[in-house]
Design a protein around this motif. Sequence first.
Motif, mmCIF file in Angstrom:
data_model
loop_
_atom_site.group_PDB
_atom_site.id
_atom_site.type_symbol
_atom_site.label_atom_id
_atom_site.label_comp_id
_atom_site.label_asym_id
_atom_site.label_seq_id
_atom_site.Cartn_x
_atom_site.Cartn_y
_atom_site.Cartn_z
ATOM 1 N N LEU A 76 -10.370 17.335 -5.133
ATOM 2 C CA LEU A 76 -10.160 16.101 -5.633
ATOM 3 C C LEU A 76 -8.831 16.258 -5.968
ATOM 4 N N GLU A 77 -8.563 17.199 -6.745
ATOM 5 C CA GLU A 77 -6.888 17.417 -7.167
ATOM 6 C C GLU A 77 -5.933 17.525 -5.900
ATOM 7 N N GLY A 78 -6.259 17.996 -4.976
ATOM 8 C CA GLY A 78 -5.337 17.907 -3.737
ATOM 9 C C GLY A 78 -5.143 16.900 -3.016
ATOM 10 N N ASN A 79 -6.138 16.128 -3.092
ATOM 11 C CA ASN A 79 -6.148 14.601 -2.197
ATOM 12 C C ASN A 79 -6.113 13.512 -2.791
ATOM 13 N N LEU A 80 -6.819 13.493 -4.019
ATOM 14 C CA LEU A 80 -7.099 12.025 -4.610
ATOM 15 C C LEU A 80 -6.042 11.052 -4.856
ATOM 16 N N SER A 81 -5.083 11.545 -5.369
ATOM 17 C CA SER A 81 -3.951 10.232 -5.643
ATOM 18 C C SER A 81 -3.371 9.861 -4.236
ATOM 19 N N THR A 82 -3.254 10.846 -3.498
ATOM 20 C CA THR A 82 -2.776 10.338 -1.847
ATOM 21 C C THR A 82 -3.686 9.123 -1.210
ATOM 22 N N GLU A 83 -5.069 9.667 -1.293
ATOM 23 C CA GLU A 83 -6.074 8.689 -0.767
ATOM 24 C C GLU A 83 -6.350 7.429 -1.702
ATOM 25 N N LEU A 84 -6.080 7.368 -2.855
ATOM 26 C CA LEU A 84 -6.074 6.339 -3.835
ATOM 27 C C LEU A 84 -5.151 5.403 -3.302
ATOM 28 N N VAL A 85 -3.889 5.819 -3.106
ATOM 29 C CA VAL A 85 -2.996 4.800 -2.907
ATOM 30 C C VAL A 85 -3.049 4.436 -1.525
ATOM 31 N N GLU A 86 -3.630 5.255 -0.592
ATOM 32 C CA GLU A 86 -3.966 4.610 0.721
ATOM 33 C C GLU A 86 -4.911 3.642 0.908
ATOM 34 N N GLY A 87 -5.958 3.778 -0.129
ATOM 35 C CA GLY A 87 -6.795 2.841 -0.099
ATOM 36 C C GLY A 87 -6.351 1.482 -0.896
ATOM 37 N N LEU A 88 -5.481 1.586 -1.768
ATOM 38 C CA LEU A 88 -4.934 0.494 -2.274
ATOM 39 C C LEU A 88 -4.090 -0.310 -1.636
ATOM 40 N N VAL A 138 -6.377 -3.713 -10.456
ATOM 41 C CA VAL A 138 -7.096 -2.979 -9.857
ATOM 42 C C VAL A 138 -7.977 -1.827 -10.513
ATOM 43 N N ARG A 139 -9.189 -1.595 -10.319
ATOM 44 C CA ARG A 139 -9.832 -0.683 -11.159
ATOM 45 C C ARG A 139 -9.753 0.514 -10.189
ATOM 46 N N LEU A 140 -9.033 1.471 -10.601
ATOM 47 C CA LEU A 140 -8.622 2.977 -9.846
ATOM 48 C C LEU A 140 -10.257 3.791 -9.577
ATOM 49 N N ASP A 141 -11.106 3.479 -10.507
ATOM 50 C CA ASP A 141 -12.308 4.110 -10.127
ATOM 51 C C ASP A 141 -13.319 3.509 -9.433
ATOM 52 N N ALA A 142 -12.815 2.161 -9.002
ATOM 53 C CA ALA A 142 -13.480 1.593 -8.002
ATOM 54 C C ALA A 142 -13.118 2.025 -6.588
ATOM 55 N N LEU A 143 -11.927 2.215 -6.681
ATOM 56 C CA LEU A 143 -11.361 2.868 -5.336
ATOM 57 C C LEU A 143 -11.831 4.185 -5.006
ATOM 58 N N LEU A 144 -12.351 4.940 -6.006
ATOM 59 C CA LEU A 144 -12.583 6.584 -5.891
ATOM 60 C C LEU A 144 -13.710 6.565 -5.015
ATOM 61 N N PRO A 145 -14.852 5.901 -4.924
ATOM 62 C CA PRO A 145 -15.929 6.252 -4.023
ATOM 63 C C PRO A 145 -15.508 6.117 -2.377
ATOM 64 N N GLU A 146 -14.306 5.360 -2.232
ATOM 65 C CA GLU A 146 -13.995 4.869 -0.825
ATOM 66 C C GLU A 146 -13.298 6.146 -0.242
ATOM 67 N N THR A 147 -12.623 6.997 -1.152
ATOM 68 C CA THR A 147 -11.977 7.918 -0.627
ATOM 69 C C THR A 147 -12.542 9.051 0.150
ATOM 70 N N THR A 148 -11.960 9.875 0.995
ATOM 71 C CA THR A 148 -12.519 10.949 1.714
ATOM 72 C C THR A 148 -12.587 12.098 0.599
ATOM 73 N N ALA A 149 -11.725 12.338 -0.113
ATOM 74 C CA ALA A 149 -11.849 13.503 -1.237
ATOM 75 C C ALA A 149 -13.307 13.311 -1.842
ATOM 76 N N PHE A 150 -13.648 12.204 -2.255
ATOM 77 C CA PHE A 150 -14.794 12.131 -2.975
ATOM 78 C C PHE A 150 -15.945 12.220 -2.044
ATOM 79 N N GLY A 151 -15.789 11.601 -0.808
ATOM 80 C CA GLY A 151 -17.050 12.020 -0.107
ATOM 81 C C GLY A 151 -17.242 13.463 0.380
ATOM 82 N N THR A 152 -16.203 14.203 0.358
ATOM 83 C CA THR A 152 -16.163 15.588 0.619
ATOM 84 C C THR A 152 -16.931 16.221 -0.572
ATOM 85 N N SER A 153 -16.364 16.014 -1.578
ATOM 86 C CA SER A 153 -16.728 16.739 -2.719
ATOM 87 C C SER A 153 -18.326 16.495 -3.129
ATOM 88 N N ILE A 154 -18.823 15.269 -2.798
ATOM 89 C CA ILE A 154 -20.519 15.234 -2.890
ATOM 90 C C ILE A 154 -21.244 15.746 -1.701
#
Length: 212
Positions: A111-123, A78-94
Amino acid sequence: MSHTTGNPLIEFTDELVDFARGERRGIRNPFVMVPLEPEIEHRVTKRLETWASTPEGNLADWEDVTDTNDTAVTVTSVRLDALLPETTAFGTSIDLGPLDRVETAAVEDTLEGNLSTELVEGLIAEYIQSGHVDNDRSSVLVLLNLGSLYPFTRASELLDELDRKNVNTTVGIPFPGSVTGGRLSFFNERARHYYPAHRIGQKVTAGYMTDV
């Protein structure tokens, strides 16, 4: 099944298969980590993707790979950077507004506050809840390109979140940095966190890529 090769990348894959087969036990979930030189992370990613998709060759002995209950061992990369654009944290940041009005600190905090949680949820949603990967020790998940998420999430944060979400797969993470005194030094910054995962102590360098 494990054997000493002197090559930390081979030791990493051997340990993952051993944990998946039930031949080794972790302190918590079966987590295995290996440090690597940051500049070769993408080379390591491609090699491990090849290993996961066509499990043959020198990285592991894949003849009759089953666990102690005769369940087949599977490996999914699993490429973690491929999951990144699917997270709410990423969408909010842009979507914080025009670039000339957005403060860097606001993006970093989001990103720091939410990314790990949302990446795992997406995974979990994409691989486990979909049925593509069984939530069991015999399923190996290799999480790649962690360095692409620096400094917004770290291996320890992802593993903590996987533990909280009751992910029971065998998890492997190559991380750019070093193991210093049993602590993880991400991108060779000050080692500040000890995580109860199995760590390959030797770093993967370019020289080790020639015999795998």
